[in-house]
Motif scaffolding. Structure first.
Motif, PDB file in Angstrom:
ATOM      1  N   ASP A   1       0.851  -1.185   0.000  1.00 36.49           N
ATOM      2  CA  ASP A   1       0.000   0.000   0.000  1.00 36.49           C
ATOM      3  C   ASP A   1       0.889   1.237   0.000  1.00 36.49           C
ATOM      4  N   ALA A   2       0.978   1.863  -1.182  1.00 39.27           N
ATOM      5  CA  ALA A   2       1.847   3.038  -1.318  1.00 39.27           C
ATOM      6  C   ALA A   2       1.066   4.343  -1.222  1.00 39.27           C
ATOM      7  N   ALA A   3      -0.197   4.263  -0.786  1.00 44.28           N
ATOM      8  CA  ALA A   3      -1.050   5.455  -0.778  1.00 44.28           C
ATOM      9  C   ALA A   3      -0.463   6.562   0.084  1.00 44.28           C
ATOM     10  N   ASN A   4       0.168   6.169   1.204  1.00 44.32           N
ATOM     11  CA  ASN A   4       0.705   7.164   2.116  1.00 44.32           C
ATOM     12  C   ASN A   4       2.227   7.185   2.112  1.00 44.32           C
ATOM     13  N   SER A   5       2.833   6.580   1.110  1.00 39.97           N
ATOM     14  CA  SER A   5       4.292   6.545   1.005  1.00 39.97           C
ATOM     15  C   SER A   5       4.746   7.436  -0.143  1.00 39.97           C
ATOM     16  N   ASP A   6       5.886   8.084   0.065  1.00 45.60           N
ATOM     17  CA  ASP A   6       6.452   8.895  -1.015  1.00 45.60           C
ATOM     18  C   ASP A   6       6.874   7.993  -2.163  1.00 45.60           C
ATOM     19  N   ILE A   7       6.406   8.310  -3.359  1.00 48.95           N
ATOM     20  CA  ILE A   7       6.789   7.576  -4.559  1.00 48.95           C
ATOM     21  C   ILE A   7       7.844   8.355  -5.338  1.00 48.95           C
ATOM     22  N   CYS A   8       7.694   9.680  -5.375  1.00 54.63           N
ATOM     23  CA  CYS A   8       8.582  10.522  -6.163  1.00 54.63           C
ATOM     24  C   CYS A   8       9.192  11.617  -5.301  1.00 54.63           C
ATOM     25  N   ALA A   9      10.315  12.133  -5.755  1.00 54.71           N
ATOM     26  CA  ALA A   9      10.952  13.294  -5.129  1.00 54.71           C
ATOM     27  C   ALA A   9      11.209  14.337  -6.203  1.00 54.71           C
ATOM     28  N   TRP A  10      10.935  15.577  -5.865  1.00 55.89           N
ATOM     29  CA  TRP A  10      11.109  16.677  -6.823  1.00 55.89           C
ATOM     30  C   TRP A  10      12.245  17.565  -6.339  1.00 55.89           C
ATOM     31  N   THR A  11      13.245  17.791  -7.198  1.00 54.51           N
ATOM     32  CA  THR A  11      14.411  18.592  -6.832  1.00 54.51           C
ATOM     33  C   THR A  11      14.145  20.058  -7.153  1.00 54.51           C
ATOM     34  N   PRO A  12      14.236  20.959  -6.173  1.00 55.20           N
ATOM     35  CA  PRO A  12      13.965  22.380  -6.430  1.00 55.20           C
ATOM     36  C   PRO A  12      14.954  22.975  -7.433  1.00 55.20           C
TER      37      PRO A  12
ATOM     38  N   VAL B   1       4.981  26.818 -10.774  1.00 51.64           N
ATOM     39  CA  VAL B   1       3.588  26.358 -10.710  1.00 51.64           C
ATOM     40  C   VAL B   1       3.407  25.387  -9.545  1.00 51.64           C
ATOM     41  N   GLY B   2       4.325  25.454  -8.575  1.00 51.27           N
ATOM     42  CA  GLY B   2       4.258  24.526  -7.455  1.00 51.27           C
ATOM     43  C   GLY B   2       4.892  23.186  -7.815  1.00 51.27           C
ATOM     44  N   ASP B   3       4.753  22.233  -6.905  1.00 52.33           N
ATOM     45  CA  ASP B   3       5.290  20.886  -7.108  1.00 52.33           C
ATOM     46  C   ASP B   3       4.158  19.870  -7.151  1.00 52.33           C
ATOM     47  N   PRO B   4       4.320  18.794  -7.919  1.00 57.34           N
ATOM     48  CA  PRO B   4       3.323  17.716  -7.894  1.00 57.34           C
ATOM     49  C   PRO B   4       3.324  17.035  -6.530  1.00 57.34           C
ATOM     50  N   PRO B   5       2.269  16.305  -6.210  1.00 59.98           N
ATOM     51  CA  PRO B   5       2.278  15.518  -4.974  1.00 59.98           C
ATOM     52  C   PRO B   5       3.329  14.419  -5.044  1.00 59.98           C
ATOM     53  N   THR B   6       3.755  13.932  -3.891  1.00 61.87           N
ATOM     54  CA  THR B   6       4.742  12.847  -3.846  1.00 61.87           C
ATOM     55  C   THR B   6       4.107  11.510  -3.491  1.00 61.87           C
TER      56      THR B   6
ATOM     57  N   TYR C   1       0.638  16.580 -13.998  1.00 60.97           N
ATOM     58  CA  TYR C   1       0.499  17.757 -13.136  1.00 60.97           C
ATOM     59  C   TYR C   1       0.617  19.042 -13.950  1.00 60.97           C
ATOM     60  N   LEU C   2       1.648  19.104 -14.797  1.00 61.28           N
ATOM     61  CA  LEU C   2       1.868  20.315 -15.591  1.00 61.28           C
ATOM     62  C   LEU C   2       0.739  20.532 -16.596  1.00 61.28           C
TER      63      LEU C   2
ATOM     64  N   SER D   1     -10.808   7.201 -21.161  1.00 63.16           N
ATOM     65  CA  SER D   1     -11.036   8.370 -22.002  1.00 63.16           C
ATOM     66  C   SER D   1      -9.873   9.326 -21.909  1.00 63.16           C
ATOM     67  N   ALA D   2      -9.632  10.076 -22.984  1.00 65.85           N
ATOM     68  CA  ALA D   2      -8.539  11.051 -22.993  1.00 65.85           C
ATOM     69  C   ALA D   2      -8.928  12.371 -22.337  1.00 65.85           C
ATOM     70  N   ALA D   3     -10.133  12.440 -21.777  1.00 67.26           N
ATOM     71  CA  ALA D   3     -10.541  13.673 -21.118  1.00 67.26           C
ATOM     72  C   ALA D   3      -9.676  13.884 -19.881  1.00 67.26           C
ATOM     73  N   PRO D   4      -9.370  15.130 -19.523  1.00 69.24           N
ATOM     74  CA  PRO D   4      -8.522  15.390 -18.382  1.00 69.24           C
ATOM     75  C   PRO D   4      -9.125  14.841 -17.104  1.00 69.24           C
ATOM     76  N   SER D   5      -8.298  14.270 -16.246  1.00 68.63           N
ATOM     77  CA  SER D   5      -8.763  13.736 -14.977  1.00 68.63           C
ATOM     78  C   SER D   5      -8.755  14.837 -13.941  1.00 68.63           C
ATOM     79  N   ALA D   6      -9.404  14.555 -12.797  1.00 72.57           N
ATOM     80  CA  ALA D   6      -9.433  15.537 -11.723  1.00 72.57           C
ATOM     81  C   ALA D   6      -8.033  15.791 -11.212  1.00 72.57           C
ATOM     82  N   SER D   7      -7.193  14.730 -11.129  1.00 69.90           N
ATOM     83  CA  SER D   7      -5.855  14.899 -10.613  1.00 69.90           C
ATOM     84  C   SER D   7      -5.003  15.749 -11.522  1.00 69.90           C
ATOM     85  N   SER D   8      -5.259  15.709 -12.838  1.00 62.66           N
ATOM     86  CA  SER D   8      -4.460  16.520 -13.760  1.00 62.66           C
ATOM     87  C   SER D   8      -4.905  17.967 -13.778  1.00 62.66           C
ATOM     88  N   LYS D   9      -5.994  18.270 -13.090  1.00 65.19           N
ATOM     89  CA  LYS D   9      -6.465  19.653 -13.001  1.00 65.19           C
ATOM     90  C   LYS D   9      -6.062  20.295 -11.684  1.00 65.19           C
ATOM     91  N   SER D  10      -5.335  19.524 -10.851  1.00 64.01           N
ATOM     92  CA  SER D  10      -4.991  20.040  -9.536  1.00 64.01           C
ATOM     93  C   SER D  10      -4.012  21.197  -9.620  1.00 64.01           C
TER      94      SER D  10
END
Length: 294
Positions: free
Chosen positions: A65-76, A88-93, A132-133, A285-294
């Motif tokens: 269960d990776a729901a609450n685990s960091d999957i990615c790291a974003w370097t500033p 534009v901020g950072d994506p969730p991790t 995200y972008l 579907s290729a329609a944008p998801s809610a997560s891609s509109k965050s």
């Protein structure tokens, strides 16, 4: 406090450990099944043994269960030192799918939309960043500013300079490996498969491995003469005729003297990323998801 690079290494190690754990579970299950089948043959008259074989191994299949685990790291990345960057901020991790696909649709002024199947298994963080972008309309009304000498269309930089992107970067995830030469290679008449086949979509960073928003769409097969540098994130599944058309646009020299600048503008009207499609399921579907509109 650990650095971003230390955190990236830890996440990569955690991912590798999870892969090893899943592999060990599969191997253990195979051994158990083989042992159970042997016992069933020896005790074929015991019907209950067969029932035991049918469900005794499920208890070892503990999903990760990776729901609450960091999957990615974003370097500033600093917009002070690079004014071409856009904050534009950072994506969730967390909560990032690590299997399946998502469709990314690139709409240009050169023909039918280009649809790319993003690989969430081998490139979950690059795919998450693109989604995200896209949700931030980061790519809308930009250009593909280069047609490279390697046979690819370079897109994703709002500044059109090759230096633009968001104020974070993501590491390489899926750089192809050069196959070892076979002993009989000299006698073989077959041609090695390209490392970047036509239709491949890969991330490009400066320096290599420091990826952000920019990506390549290969309009012809390409195998580098040196070590590969581009991390593959997906494959074109529709609109390859548009890719071909763009690849034929004449080029002129850029400020550095490289013949890579298209003589006619390649406008990107929009980029959208669709819903997550679990592995083995029908495309969403290729329609944008809610997560891609965050």
């Amino acid at each position: 406090m650990p650095s971003s690079k230390d955190r990236q290494r830890k996440l990569a190690r955690d991912k590798f450990d999870r892969q090893l754990a899943r592999r060990a579970v599969r191997q253990r299950r195979r051994r158990q099944i083989q042992a159970g089948v042997g016992a069933a043959v020896a005790l074929v008259v015991i019907v209950g043994g067969i029932a035991w074989l049918g469900g005794a191994f499920d208890q070892d299949e503990t999903p990760v269960d990776a729901a609450n685990s960091d999957i990615c790291a974003w370097t500033p990345q600093s917009a002070d030192s690079n004014p071409s960057l856009k904050d534009v901020g950072d994506p969730p991790t967390t909560g990032i799918p690590t299997s399946g696909t998502r469709d990314m649709t690139i709409t240009t002024d050169k023909g039918d939309p280009i649809v790319v199947s993003l690989d969430l298994t081998d490139s979950p963080c690059s795919a998450a960043s693109l989604g995200y972008l896209a949700g931030k309309q980061f790519y809308d009304n930009t250009t593909c500013h280069e047609i490279t000498t390697e046979g690819a269309i370079r897109c994703g930089d709002p500044s059109g300079t090759g230096q633009g992107g968001p104020t974070y970067s993501v590491y390489n995830e899926n750089v192809p490996v050069v196959p070892s030469p076979e002993p009989s290679a000299s006698a073989s008449t077959g041609k090695a498969a390209p490392l970047y086949p036509k239709g491949t979509v890969a991330m490009i960073g400066d320096p290599p491995g420091n990826n952000s928003s920019q990506f390549l769409i290969f309009y012809k097969d390409f195998t580098p003469k040196t070590e590969p540098q581009y991390s593959i994130v997906g494959t074109v599944t529709s609109g390859i005729a548009t890719v071909d058309k763009i690849g034929k646009i004449p080029v002129t020299a850029n400020a550095a003297g490289d013949n890579v600048t298209p003589k006619s503008k390649i406008a990107v009207k929009s980029v959208t990323v669709g819903e997550y499609t679990p592995e083995g399921a029908a495309p969403a579907s290729a329609a944008p998801s809610a997560s891609s509109k965050s």
